[in-house]
Design an enzyme around this catalytic site. Structure first.
Site, PDB file in Angstrom:
ATOM      1  N   LYS A 138      -9.691  -2.283  47.822  1.00 30.90           N
ATOM      2  CA  LYS A 138     -10.577  -1.427  47.017  1.00 30.90           C
ATOM      3  C   LYS A 138     -10.704  -0.040  47.654  1.00 30.90           C
ATOM      4  O   LYS A 138     -10.678   0.981  46.970  1.00 30.90           O
ATOM      5  CB  LYS A 138     -11.962  -2.069  46.878  1.00 30.90           C
ATOM      6  N   TYR A 167      -9.478  -7.906  50.886  1.00 26.25           N
ATOM      7  CA  TYR A 167      -9.907  -7.587  49.513  1.00 26.25           C
ATOM      8  C   TYR A 167     -10.616  -6.230  49.491  1.00 26.25           C
ATOM      9  O   TYR A 167     -10.294  -5.338  48.702  1.00 26.25           O
ATOM     10  CB  TYR A 167     -10.833  -8.695  48.981  1.00 26.25           C
ATOM     11  N   SER A 169     -16.062  -2.025  44.669  1.00 25.22           N
ATOM     12  CA  SER A 169     -16.983  -3.085  45.068  1.00 25.22           C
ATOM     13  C   SER A 169     -17.837  -2.626  46.237  1.00 25.22           C
ATOM     14  O   SER A 169     -17.393  -1.828  47.074  1.00 25.22           O
ATOM     15  CB  SER A 169     -16.152  -4.296  45.487  1.00 25.22           C
TER      16      SER A 169
HETATM   17  N1  LIG Z   1     -17.165 -10.394  40.128  1.00 28.10           N
HETATM   18  C1  LIG Z   1     -17.539  -9.775  41.221  1.00 28.10           C
HETATM   19  O1  LIG Z   1     -18.345 -10.298  41.992  1.00 28.10           O
HETATM   20  C2  LIG Z   1     -17.022  -8.393  41.543  1.00 28.10           C
HETATM   21  C3  LIG Z   1     -17.734  -7.578  42.445  1.00 28.10           C
HETATM   22  C4  LIG Z   1     -17.232  -6.316  42.747  1.00 28.10           C
HETATM   23  C5  LIG Z   1     -16.046  -5.887  42.172  1.00 28.10           C
HETATM   24  N2  LIG Z   1     -15.372  -6.699  41.306  1.00 28.10           N
HETATM   25  C6  LIG Z   1     -14.105  -6.230  40.740  1.00 28.10           C
HETATM   26  O2  LIG Z   1     -14.227  -6.142  39.343  1.00 28.10           O
HETATM   27  C7  LIG Z   1     -12.980  -6.456  38.715  1.00 28.10           C
HETATM   28  C8  LIG Z   1     -13.209  -7.531  37.688  1.00 28.10           C
HETATM   29  O3  LIG Z   1     -13.777  -8.657  38.339  1.00 28.10           O
HETATM   30  P1  LIG Z   1     -14.080  -9.998  37.560  1.00 28.10           P
HETATM   31  O4  LIG Z   1     -15.211 -10.652  38.257  1.00 28.10           O
HETATM   32  O5  LIG Z   1     -14.161  -9.747  36.118  1.00 28.10           O
HETATM   33  O6  LIG Z   1     -12.748 -10.808  37.904  1.00 28.10           O
HETATM   34  P2  LIG Z   1     -11.855 -11.739  36.984  1.00 28.10           P
HETATM   35  O7  LIG Z   1     -10.909 -12.456  37.885  1.00 28.10           O
HETATM   36  O8  LIG Z   1     -12.706 -12.557  36.089  1.00 28.10           O
HETATM   37  O9  LIG Z   1     -11.071 -10.680  36.104  1.00 28.10           O
HETATM   38  C9  LIG Z   1      -9.940 -10.005  36.566  1.00 28.10           C
HETATM   39  C10 LIG Z   1      -8.900 -10.065  35.470  1.00 28.10           C
HETATM   40  O10 LIG Z   1      -7.740  -9.379  35.919  1.00 28.10           O
HETATM   41  C11 LIG Z   1      -6.593 -10.143  35.562  1.00 28.10           C
HETATM   42  N3  LIG Z   1      -5.531  -9.794  36.509  1.00 28.10           N
HETATM   43  C12 LIG Z   1      -5.488 -10.033  37.841  1.00 28.10           C
HETATM   44  N4  LIG Z   1      -4.363  -9.545  38.366  1.00 28.10           N
HETATM   45  C13 LIG Z   1      -3.674  -8.958  37.338  1.00 28.10           C
HETATM   46  C14 LIG Z   1      -2.438  -8.299  37.253  1.00 28.10           C
HETATM   47  N5  LIG Z   1      -1.640  -8.142  38.320  1.00 28.10           N
HETATM   48  N6  LIG Z   1      -2.045  -7.825  36.055  1.00 28.10           N
HETATM   49  C15 LIG Z   1      -2.824  -7.987  34.953  1.00 28.10           C
HETATM   50  N7  LIG Z   1      -4.007  -8.626  34.982  1.00 28.10           N
HETATM   51  C16 LIG Z   1      -4.431  -9.112  36.166  1.00 28.10           C
HETATM   52  C17 LIG Z   1      -7.033 -11.593  35.616  1.00 28.10           C
HETATM   53  O11 LIG Z   1      -6.252 -12.446  34.831  1.00 28.10           O
HETATM   54  C18 LIG Z   1      -8.472 -11.495  35.109  1.00 28.10           C
HETATM   55  O12 LIG Z   1      -8.536 -11.659  33.717  1.00 28.10           O
HETATM   56  C19 LIG Z   1     -12.036  -6.856  39.829  1.00 28.10           C
HETATM   57  O13 LIG Z   1     -11.239  -5.737  40.158  1.00 28.10           O
HETATM   58  C20 LIG Z   1     -12.968  -7.190  40.966  1.00 28.10           C
HETATM   59  O14 LIG Z   1     -12.365  -6.973  42.215  1.00 28.10           O
HETATM   60  C21 LIG Z   1     -15.837  -7.929  40.970  1.00 28.10           C
END
Ligand SMILES: NC(=O)c1ccc[n+]([C@@H]2O[C@H](COP(=O)([O-])OP(=O)(O)OC[C@H]3O[C@@H](n4cnc5c(N)ncnc54)[C@H](O)[C@@H]3O)[C@@H](O)[C@H]2O)c1
Length: 342
Positions: free
Chosen positions: A156, A152, A128
């Protein structure tokens, strides 16, 4: 274009993961989603199948459970992992840091161990832009100092460091660390999109919930920043462009061992008022909003230098703010309660 490789997608039922699974299936990869559904719904799996007309495997499991991961990889041998699974709410991470270190950091360690023991050495990791912290200069390039300002972001950064150390110790790994800026929008079908639980943390889902009548007013935190109109500027990227970045990352990794860190953003900042105006155009009505004082910890501007992704991954974000708002609104309208039918 692919030779039918199978990809393990942790967190594949989530927002970015689901769009990436669609993109993977559409170019011919086979997909195994491994997700504990802690922030997603099984309905997503049906929707991905509906969009693509293709089948996929879903395994409900936690990334902290190494035995379950190894069993999954034994049952469904995979060539590479795209690792989305993680918790992502910055505010919650400040209140409950241990929950974040356990889920994101311990979970990633267990995943990497399971990969190593299953002889899988290719990983694309969801990092991120929060790893940069406050901008020392803009746009953020990948050499910018790393100084996350919340747990958070720390998780990362630690995972990035672990991946770099793995590569140093065993250079037959193929690792791509993708630093996302601000993903928004939804698949143009309106079948999958972001489904935040509780109060949305991010701007566009919040605006969308005001527009659909679930919330009264959008609070705009600060109108006295040194930006185009005084409101905060961020680099919003359409989630399907982001998904495409993962396909390019797999292609980039496929021939030889390497480690790459790349920003995924548009390289262009948009202010809160610009996003609001674009969303109002998509909705064709005005959206109630109120100006509030700046929030501690927010920065005036953040946007990406995308040279590495453009040149090495041969990837460039294509969709503009209007498409992001149109597709986000389409999803919100079709699914006012997200994946929850009630
Ligand atoms: N959405 C954003 O703004 C953003 C920005 C930068 C980075 N990210 C990163 O991208 C990734 C995906 O983000 P997103 O927006 O799709 O989030 P999201 O919460 O929609 O998806 C994450 C998924 O991971 C699953 N999950 C969480 N912990 C788990 C575990 N211990 N075991 C198995 N599954 C697990 C959740 O059920 C969910 O389906 C994340 O790692 C997030 O940190 C997201």
């Amino acid at each position: 274009m692919t030779d039918s490789k199978q990809i393990l997608v942790t967190g594949g039922a989530g927002y970015i993961g689901s769009h990436t699974c669609v993109a993977l299936l559409e170019v011919g990869y086979q997909v195994v989603i491994y997700d504990n559904l802690s922030n997603s719904h099984e309905e997503v799996i049906h929707r991905i199948k509906k969009i693509t007309g293709k089948n996929l495997t879903f395994v409900k499991g936690d990334i902290r459970d190494k035995d379950a991961l190894k069993e999954c990889l034994a049952n469904y041998p995979c060539d590479a992992v795209i690792h989305f699974a993680g918790l992502k709410a910055v505010g919650e991470s400040v209140e409950q840091p241990l929950k974040y270190f356990d889920n994101n950091l311990v979970g990633s360690l267990r995943l990497l161990e399971a990969m190593q023991e299953s002889n899988i050495k290719t990983i694309v990791f969801s990092s991120s832009a929060t790893v940069y912290g406050n901008p020392v200069y803009l746009p953020f390039d990948e050499k910018h100092p790393l100084a996350p300002t919340n747990p958070y972001g720390q998780t990362k950064l630690y995972i990035e460091e672990i991946l770099k150390d793995i590569f140093k110790s065993a250079s037959d790994w193929q690792i791509c660390i993708l630093r996302y800026f601000n993903p928004v929008g939804a698949h143009e079908s309106g079948l999958i999109g972001e489904d935040p639980q509780g109060v949305p943390n991010n701007l566009m889902p919040f605006i969308a919930q005001v527009a659909v009548g679930k919330r009264d007013t959008l609070n705009i935190w600060g109108r006295d920043y040194d930006t185009i109109d005084g409101t905060g500027v961020r680099d919003y990227i359409h989630v399907t462009d982001l998904a495409e970045g993962h396909i390019r990352a797999l292609e980039y990794l496929k021939d030889s061992s390497k480690l790459l860190v790349a920003n995924l953003g548009t390289g262009k900042g948009s202010s809160v008022l610009q996003v609001l105006n674009a969303f109002e155009q998509a909705v064709k009505t005005t959206i109630p909003h109120a100006f509030k004082n700046r929030r501690p910890g927010d920065v005036a501007e953040a946007y990406a230098n995308t040279f590495i992704a453009n040149s090495l991954l041969k990837w460039k974000a294509k969709k503009d703010l209007n498409s992001m708002c149109r597709d986000h609104w389409h999803w919100q309208q079709k699914n006012p309660n997200g994946y929850n039918p009630k």
